[in-house]
Design a protein around this motif. Sequence first.
Motif, short mmCIF file in Angstrom:
data_model
loop_
_atom_site.label_atom_id
_atom_site.label_comp_id
_atom_site.label_asym_id
_atom_site.label_seq_id
_atom_site.Cartn_x
_atom_site.Cartn_y
_atom_site.Cartn_z
N GLY A 177 0.79 -1.22 0.00
CA GLY A 177 0.00 0.00 0.00
C GLY A 177 0.82 1.27 0.00
N ARG A 178 2.15 1.14 -0.14
CA ARG A 178 3.05 2.30 -0.11
C ARG A 178 3.88 2.37 -1.38
NH1 ARG A 178 6.18 3.17 5.33
NH2 ARG A 178 6.76 4.94 4.05
N ARG A 179 4.39 3.56 -1.60
CA ARG A 179 5.33 3.76 -2.71
C ARG A 179 6.74 3.55 -2.20
NH1 ARG A 179 2.97 8.42 -6.62
NH2 ARG A 179 0.91 7.47 -6.80
N PHE A 180 7.58 3.01 -3.08
CA PHE A 180 8.98 2.82 -2.73
C PHE A 180 9.82 2.91 -3.99
CE2 PHE A 180 7.00 -1.30 -3.35
CZ PHE A 180 7.92 -2.10 -4.00
N ARG A 181 11.11 3.15 -3.78
CA ARG A 181 12.04 3.32 -4.88
C ARG A 181 13.08 2.20 -4.84
NH1 ARG A 181 13.33 7.32 -8.09
NH2 ARG A 181 12.11 8.85 -6.95
N ILE A 182 13.35 1.66 -6.03
CA ILE A 182 14.46 0.73 -6.21
C ILE A 182 15.32 1.34 -7.30
CG2 ILE A 182 15.22 -1.58 -6.84
CD1 ILE A 182 12.57 -2.66 -5.83
N GLY A 183 16.50 1.82 -6.93
CA GLY A 183 17.33 2.53 -7.89
C GLY A 183 16.57 3.73 -8.41
N ASP A 184 16.35 3.79 -9.73
CA ASP A 184 15.62 4.90 -10.35
C ASP A 184 14.13 4.60 -10.52
OD1 ASP A 184 17.96 6.35 -10.62
OD2 ASP A 184 18.42 5.44 -12.56
N VAL A 185 13.69 3.40 -10.19
CA VAL A 185 12.32 2.96 -10.45
C VAL A 185 11.45 3.22 -9.22
CG1 VAL A 185 10.89 0.96 -11.06
CG2 VAL A 185 13.18 1.21 -12.05
N VAL A 186 10.25 3.78 -9.44
CA VAL A 186 9.29 3.98 -8.35
C VAL A 186 8.18 2.96 -8.50
CG1 VAL A 186 7.64 5.58 -7.29
CG2 VAL A 186 9.84 6.43 -8.15
N CYS A 191 15.79 1.32 -15.08
CA CYS A 191 16.55 0.08 -15.01
C CYS A 191 16.69 -0.37 -13.56
CB CYS A 191 17.93 0.29 -15.64
SG CYS A 191 18.86 -1.24 -15.82
N LEU A 192 16.39 -1.64 -13.30
CA LEU A 192 16.61 -2.26 -11.98
C LEU A 192 17.88 -3.07 -12.07
CD1 LEU A 192 13.04 -3.69 -11.29
CD2 LEU A 192 14.08 -1.72 -10.18
N ARG A 193 18.73 -2.97 -11.03
CA ARG A 193 20.00 -3.69 -11.02
C ARG A 193 20.21 -4.40 -9.69
NH1 ARG A 193 20.70 1.21 -13.32
NH2 ARG A 193 21.59 1.26 -15.41
N VAL A 194 20.89 -5.53 -9.74
CA VAL A 194 21.33 -6.18 -8.51
C VAL A 194 22.22 -5.19 -7.77
CG1 VAL A 194 22.74 -8.05 -7.54
CG2 VAL A 194 21.16 -8.52 -9.43
N GLY A 195 21.97 -5.03 -6.49
CA GLY A 195 22.72 -4.07 -5.68
C GLY A 195 22.02 -2.75 -5.48
N ASP A 196 20.94 -2.49 -6.26
CA ASP A 196 20.20 -1.24 -6.10
C ASP A 196 19.62 -1.13 -4.69
OD1 ASP A 196 20.55 -0.13 -8.61
OD2 ASP A 196 18.58 -0.70 -9.36
N PRO A 197 19.60 0.09 -4.15
CA PRO A 197 18.96 0.30 -2.85
C PRO A 197 17.44 0.26 -2.98
CG PRO A 197 19.77 2.38 -3.72
CD PRO A 197 20.23 1.29 -4.67
N VAL A 198 16.78 -0.18 -1.91
CA VAL A 198 15.32 -0.21 -1.83
C VAL A 198 14.94 0.71 -0.68
CG1 VAL A 198 13.27 -1.64 -1.49
CG2 VAL A 198 15.30 -2.60 -2.62
N LEU A 199 14.14 1.74 -1.00
CA LEU A 199 13.84 2.77 -0.01
C LEU A 199 12.37 3.13 -0.03
CD1 LEU A 199 15.06 4.91 1.97
CD2 LEU A 199 15.27 6.41 -0.02
N ALA A 200 11.71 3.06 1.14
CA ALA A 200 10.32 3.49 1.26
C ALA A 200 10.23 4.98 1.05
CB ALA A 200 9.77 3.11 2.63
N LEU A 201 9.20 5.43 0.34
CA LEU A 201 8.97 6.86 0.10
C LEU A 201 7.89 7.35 1.06
CD1 LEU A 201 9.03 6.84 -3.81
CD2 LEU A 201 10.89 7.44 -2.24
N ALA A 202 7.90 8.63 1.33
CA ALA A 202 6.93 9.22 2.27
C ALA A 202 5.52 9.11 1.74
CB ALA A 202 7.27 10.68 2.52
#
Length: 165
Positions: A105-114, A154-165
């Motif tokens: 139910g939340r938005r999150f970012r992986i690398g440049d992808v939302v 682009c999603l890559r192995v090693g990309d950070p995964v970060l919850a967005l506000a």
Amino acid sequence: MALPPPDSELGKLMATLPQTGRVEWIGLRPRREAAMRMVDSVQATAGRGLAGDRYTGGSGKRGVTLIQAEHLPVIAALSGHAAVEPALLRRNLVVSGLPLVALKGRRFRIGDVVLEGTDSCDPCSRMEAALGPGGYNAMRGHGGLCARILEGGCLRVGDPVLALA
């Protein structure tokens, strides 16, 4: 699932994700019943899915499937295996370092992808064949998360995964 109001006590607790996760593994399912293909990176298209994955072009709610790296040893133990390879579980991304359930139910970012977590990724009957008798039940509660792609890239192995506000 509707999130509680952000200013409620529960809303504040659910929004507290100070850690950053990491993509550990990427896999694509070229077609139904085909073996997963492990890749180091993949193009994600908003509203569609991952290039080369069988779900590309679907409803978008299942554009990406994710599973928690920390759950792999649990699934292995519950299904009677020493270890479980991610490809057996047929999820696109293995993510470590943060609880995926908190992204529902939340938005999150992986690398440049939302992305936006849309629903639990419940196991299917194929887990019985993949993991043996009891495999379906071993995955229950550990199946991961489905997500829609809101902003591609682009999603890559090693990309950070970060919850967005």
